[in-house]
Write an enzyme that holds these catalytic residues in place. Structure first.
Site, short mmCIF file in Angstrom:
data_model
loop_
_atom_site.label_atom_id
_atom_site.label_comp_id
_atom_site.label_asym_id
_atom_site.label_seq_id
_atom_site.Cartn_x
_atom_site.Cartn_y
_atom_site.Cartn_z
N CYS A 295 43.64 32.24 40.26
CA CYS A 295 44.74 33.11 39.41
C CYS A 295 45.89 33.86 40.22
CB CYS A 295 43.98 33.77 38.28
SG CYS A 295 45.23 33.37 36.82
N HIS B 145 40.92 29.12 36.36
CA HIS B 145 39.71 29.71 36.54
C HIS B 145 38.58 28.77 36.47
CE1 HIS B 145 41.38 34.03 35.89
NE2 HIS B 145 42.11 33.21 35.11
N GLU C 227 35.79 29.52 37.68
CA GLU C 227 34.36 30.21 37.26
C GLU C 227 33.83 30.15 35.96
OE1 GLU C 227 37.30 31.56 37.78
OE2 GLU C 227 37.60 33.47 36.93
N1 GLN Z 1 48.75 38.63 36.47
C1 GLN Z 1 48.86 37.09 36.43
C2 GLN Z 1 49.48 36.27 35.71
O1 GLN Z 1 49.64 36.78 34.22
C3 GLN Z 1 47.66 36.52 36.92
C4 GLN Z 1 46.43 36.62 35.83
C5 GLN Z 1 45.14 36.38 36.30
O2 GLN Z 1 44.55 36.57 37.46
N2 GLN Z 1 44.23 35.87 35.36
O3 GLN Z 1 49.90 35.30 35.78
#
Ligand code: GLN
Length: 531
Positions: A382, A508, A510
């Site tokens: 992310c 994600h 994970e």
């Molecule tokens: N802050 C980033 C976004 O909103 C990444 C979010 C995250 O790592 N879950 O796109």
């Protein structure tokens, strides 16, 4: 067959591992052929933990249906392999929101709306939601917090009422702590007695008492607790400290937790639980022949719970690779160009973690640059993926000041930009791109190699995205988009094929790694770190 209910409460201290006990029981019942769901009730006023700083409550876990939930749901999924949903995590905030919405709609027909019966009815309705789906034999509901807290009172009261209404069909497990006093060499049961008394005062009698302890509890101690707390001696059991949470189902099996729960629910034991695969995993976990050091770069590294699912994914992926994964926690705010070689040179792999906001960003970029230029396997998740894109833009494409508009709204090169669907959103809670989305993989890519299939589904939690206007420039310079959402065209995965293993994912992975099904990307990442 109608659904039976098990409730898990905690006393004496927080963090005793109710979630692990609930997950272990679910695993044991599942291994006997039962269909089980876990649910968590959280006594705070946030509608969900999505708006909570990870320092407050650890990681925010995301389900397929896009619910932002308590990290215990991660344990439930990792233990049982069953996907959870919004219905599996309810907070006080959501209960009140529902009741107030009904009040505004006029549903209460002029009645005074009160904690009892309106709030407690809404809690009961939510507990029964899973059971009413008709899919589960047993629903295990864990009540967050500790008995005696003002916050958890309405939940316990709802459980009291529900148990009364359900008659014979429910079981209440109370988890407490038996402290060991080093000075006198004694194990103390008094806190447990007080905690059970606190439950009794609000009309709830536990059926099973699980005692968390550092030392084995003898029969005498168990008898004493049974006598003072009105439970059968065999229903007093220990949960002793173990090296890994994945041993708890085996330990609770030895204590016969599953048998006693089934007996009290009036359900047949069926066959002995089939825990072969679980035991194989445990064996591998303990009998590894290799070790790797992975740097986990993030800004919440003081609190390992903030990265719970990542840590567990490494444990699963390590076991498959016959390897122990040692995590080096690297604070992104403390990493800079000067100390990077010393901090990173002995690592076999680097993971840059998810996150929000600009704190620690420069350390993340430094870690990525080091991984990229030193051919160290890299997984960016992310925000970690977004930072990999920015690092590449600045250092390879020479786009000076390239950034995400999250950090620099006026950057000349917005290589990461707010998704179009996010432009008019001002509320913070539950408004990100959340939950499972499809992703098509490019054949021949590292991701395709890892998953072994063309189309996957992964969970998301973000507002920003790779700006596709720059895709060609990136591809020409060696950073490829290898995963794409078939409907929206959003970039979900970037890779550098010239690198040993450099993968950034917008989703994600994970959240989907389980004991029985370790996540393919983590497995491939560890494999690359070993080669
Ligand atoms: N802050 C980033 C976004 O909103 C990444 C979010 C995250 O790592 N879950 O796109």
């Amino acid at each position: 067959m109608s659904t039976k209910y098990v409730f898990v409460t905690g006393g004496v201290a927080s963090s005793l591992g109710k979630g692990i006990i609930a997950s272990s029981l679910a695993k044991l019942l599942q291994a006997r052929g039962y269909k089980v769901a876990n649910q968590k009730l959280d006594p705070y006023i946030n509608i969900d933990p999505g708006t909570l700083n990870p320092y407050e409550h650890g990681e925010c876990y995301v389900t397929d249906d896009g619910a932002e939930t308590d990290l215990d749901l991660g344990h439930y999924e990792r233990f049982t392999g069953c996907p959870t949903s919004q219905a599996n995590n309810i907070t006080t905030g959501r209960i009140y929101q529902n009741v107030i919405t009904k009040e505004r709609r006029g549903d209460y027909l002029g009645k005074t709306v009160q904690i009892v019966p309106h709030i407690t009815d809404e809690i009961k309705r939510n507990i029964k939601l899973l059971g009413n789906q008709g899919e589960y034999d047993v629903v295990i509901t864990e009540i967050g917090g500790t008995v005696g807290d003002i916050e958890s009172l309405p939940f316990i009261e709802a459980v009291r009422q529900l148990r009364w209404e359900l008659g014979e069909k429910s079981v209440l497990i109370h988890l407490t702590l038996v402290p060991y006093l080093h000075a006198s060499g004694e194990l103390k049961t008094k806190p447990t007695q007080h905690s059970v008394k606190a439950l009794l005062e609000i009309g709830v009698q536990p059926d099973i008492i699980v005692l968390r302890t550092e030392h084995d509890l003898n029969t005498e101690i168990r008898r004493k607790v049974a006598l003072f707390c009105n439970v059968a001696p065999k229903a007093v059991m220990q949960s002793i400290d173990v090296d890994t949470i994945y041993e708890v189902p085996i330990k609770m099996r030895e204590e016969k937790l599953d048998e006693i729960v089934l007996e009290q629910l009036g359900l047949p034991l069926n066959s002995d639980p089939d825990l072969d695969n679980w035991k194989k995993f445990l064996y591998k976990l303990k009998n590894y022949s290799k070790e790797v050091r992975i740097g986990l770069v993030g800004k919440y590294v003081e609190l390992h719970d903030a990265y719970k699912s990542i840590v567990e994914s490494f444990i699963h992926a390590g076991a498959v690779n016959d390897c122990k994964v040692n995590i080096e926690w690297i604070h992104s705010e403390e990493l800079n160009k000067e100390n990077a070689p010393a901090k990173l040179k002995d690592l076999h792999g680097i993971l840059v973690a998810p996150g929000f906001g600009h704190r620690g960003i420069s350390g993340k970029l430094t870690a990525i640059e080091y991984a990229r230029t030193h051919n160290i396997p890299f997984l960016g998740i992310c925000l970690g993926m977004q930072m990999a894109v920015i690092e590449f833009a600045r250092n390879v494409l020479k786009m000076e000041g390239a950034d995400s508009t999250e950090m620099a709204a006026k950057t000349a090169y917005p290589v990461i930009d707010l998704m179009a669907s996010q432009h008019d959103i001002t509320d913070k809670g539950g408004t990100m791109r959340l939950g499972a989305y499809k992703c098509k993989l490019k054949e021949g890519s590292k991701a395709y190699e890892a998953y072994g299939q063309k189309e996957i589904q992964e969970r998301h939690r973000h507002r920003y995205e790779f700006n596709s206007k720059y895709r060609e420039e990136f591809e020409n310079a060696g950073m490829l988009t290898t995963g794409i959402n078939p409907e929206s065209g959003l970039t979900e995965i970037v890779e550098i094929p010239a690198h040993k293993w450099f993968v950034g994912v917008q989703f994600h992975p994970e959240y989907k790694s389980t004991v029985i099904k370790p996540h393919p990307l983590f497995v491939a990442f560890i494999k690359a770190c070993l080669s």
